[in-house]
Design an enzyme around this catalytic site. Sequence first.
Site, PDB file in Angstrom:
ATOM      1  N   ARG A 146      34.380  -1.497 -19.727  1.00  0.00           N
ATOM      2  CA  ARG A 146      34.945  -2.641 -19.016  1.00  0.00           C
ATOM      3  C   ARG A 146      36.220  -3.063 -19.737  1.00  0.00           C
ATOM      4  O   ARG A 146      36.259  -3.088 -20.970  1.00  0.00           O
ATOM      5  CB  ARG A 146      33.969  -3.823 -18.963  1.00  0.00           C
ATOM      6  CG  ARG A 146      32.826  -3.655 -17.963  1.00  0.00           C
ATOM      7  CD  ARG A 146      33.291  -3.672 -16.499  1.00  0.00           C
ATOM      8  NE  ARG A 146      32.202  -3.534 -15.552  1.00  0.00           N
ATOM      9  CZ  ARG A 146      31.773  -2.381 -15.011  1.00  0.00           C
ATOM     10  NH1 ARG A 146      32.356  -1.238 -15.341  1.00  0.00           N
ATOM     11  NH2 ARG A 146      30.791  -2.367 -14.142  1.00  0.00           N
ATOM     12  N   ASP A 156      40.181   3.861 -18.418  1.00  0.00           N
ATOM     13  CA  ASP A 156      39.736   3.925 -17.019  1.00  0.00           C
ATOM     14  C   ASP A 156      39.526   2.510 -16.484  1.00  0.00           C
ATOM     15  O   ASP A 156      39.256   2.326 -15.298  1.00  0.00           O
ATOM     16  CB  ASP A 156      38.431   4.725 -16.911  1.00  0.00           C
ATOM     17  CG  ASP A 156      38.014   4.939 -15.455  1.00  0.00           C
ATOM     18  OD1 ASP A 156      38.861   5.432 -14.673  1.00  0.00           O
ATOM     19  OD2 ASP A 156      36.876   4.602 -15.094  1.00  0.00           O
ATOM     20  N   GLU A 179      42.235  -5.620 -14.077  1.00  0.00           N
ATOM     21  CA  GLU A 179      42.292  -4.560 -13.060  1.00  0.00           C
ATOM     22  C   GLU A 179      42.022  -5.052 -11.640  1.00  0.00           C
ATOM     23  O   GLU A 179      42.460  -4.421 -10.670  1.00  0.00           O
ATOM     24  CB  GLU A 179      41.293  -3.439 -13.398  1.00  0.00           C
ATOM     25  CG  GLU A 179      39.835  -3.832 -13.236  1.00  0.00           C
ATOM     26  CD  GLU A 179      38.882  -2.673 -13.538  1.00  0.00           C
ATOM     27  OE1 GLU A 179      39.021  -2.037 -14.593  1.00  0.00           O
ATOM     28  OE2 GLU A 179      38.000  -2.409 -12.693  1.00  0.00           O
ATOM     29  N   HIS A 184      39.648   3.001 -12.672  1.00  0.00           N
ATOM     30  CA  HIS A 184      38.182   2.842 -12.573  1.00  0.00           C
ATOM     31  C   HIS A 184      37.589   3.971 -11.706  1.00  0.00           C
ATOM     32  O   HIS A 184      36.893   3.725 -10.724  1.00  0.00           O
ATOM     33  CB  HIS A 184      37.828   1.462 -12.007  1.00  0.00           C
ATOM     34  CG  HIS A 184      36.518   0.953 -12.522  1.00  0.00           C
ATOM     35  ND1 HIS A 184      36.351  -0.297 -13.048  1.00  0.00           N
ATOM     36  CD2 HIS A 184      35.294   1.545 -12.611  1.00  0.00           C
ATOM     37  CE1 HIS A 184      35.101  -0.468 -13.421  1.00  0.00           C
ATOM     38  NE2 HIS A 184      34.434   0.642 -13.174  1.00  0.00           N
TER      39      HIS A 184
END
Length: 346
Positions: free
Chosen positions: A233, A257, A262, A294
Amino acid sequence: MKKIRIAFFDAKDYDIESFNKANTGDTIETSFFETRLTEDTVRLAEGYDAVCVFVNDTVNAKVIDGLVSGGVRLIALRCAGYNNVDIQYAYKKIHVVRVPAYSPYAVAEHAMALLLTSIRRIHKAYNRTKDFNFSLNGLTGFDLHGKTIGVVGTGKIGRIFIDICRGFRMNVIAYDKYPAKDSGITYVSLEELWEKSDIISFHCPLTDENRYMVKKDTINQMKKGVVIINTSRGALIESHALLEGIKERKIGAACLDVYEEESDVFFHDFSGHIVEDDTLARLISMPNVIVTSHQAFLTNEALQNIADTTLENVASYFEKDCCSNEICYRCEKLPQCTQEHLSKCF
Ligand code: NAD
């Protein structure tokens, strides 16, 4: 028989495809909304029995109140993490179910894909050879063999990632708030992990306690040239401190990622637009930073498991009196919830 109606938020083409394929029975009716669930869009859920949400939907107190007053009885997360849900506020108001594991392999393999891409400069080489530039200057990498990797979080994904790293003959050390007994994993303190690791990979959930576990003073404790991988996260890392660490050449590379801010950008096409987030734009501009949006979960196997488990969770909640994948704030307080989920959490 009255059908169970589910409103999906932040639904993408791949969600619609996988859920339509999995929903073969005649008890569940699905509606897909492209928009995220927020305080402004919660009224779309009115009259539905359940909402199905993903990582960047907002499920705060106001949204929960809106869902409850609209008659919604279940929040079905089509993901494992639930840091975007105020589960304490939800308790005794609305039930929450999730998909605890859909493919830990997908995420662990993506973490290794990012690492290899980064340290062997595959992203650079790909662009060069596309342009018929066959020069090797600046593409020197390093061997993973013999390097020390620090894994934070040794649950389902962390352990698969550890196995992958062992296949590369890396020296694996790990930190977990609740170390697994008899796992054969070498656990160390966080301080030791920061100090000894050539590469650090995060596989723990985001909680109030570990928000910004990577910040200026923890970066100072790390080795010069450390490679940081985050597929967990975004807010585990204070992004501005990460950027400073990269500019100071303390951090050798970052493979991200996930990103703390985000939710406003990931999953959307901003090519042709001006991205407002200067920290993200600066990070992406760095030659030693790789960002995927993500994407680690995104495999055929994971999508199928997400759809199957979510539909089972919803059917189980409405047709039986329990759901093994229910979570509440009391479950969160324990490393492994001791309830057997033979009945609902409340
Ligand atoms: P898991 O519950 O199996 O394992 C999590 C581990 O973290 C557990 O061993 C737990 O004890 C440990 N932990 C809890 N709090 C900690 C802390 N403060 N410090 C260190 N360790 C702590 O979960 P998992 O399935 O392995 O998933 C791990 C995380 O990966 C999820 O929480 C989610 O945030 C992330 N994830 C990302 C994607 C993606 O697409 N990028 C997909 C799925 C999961």
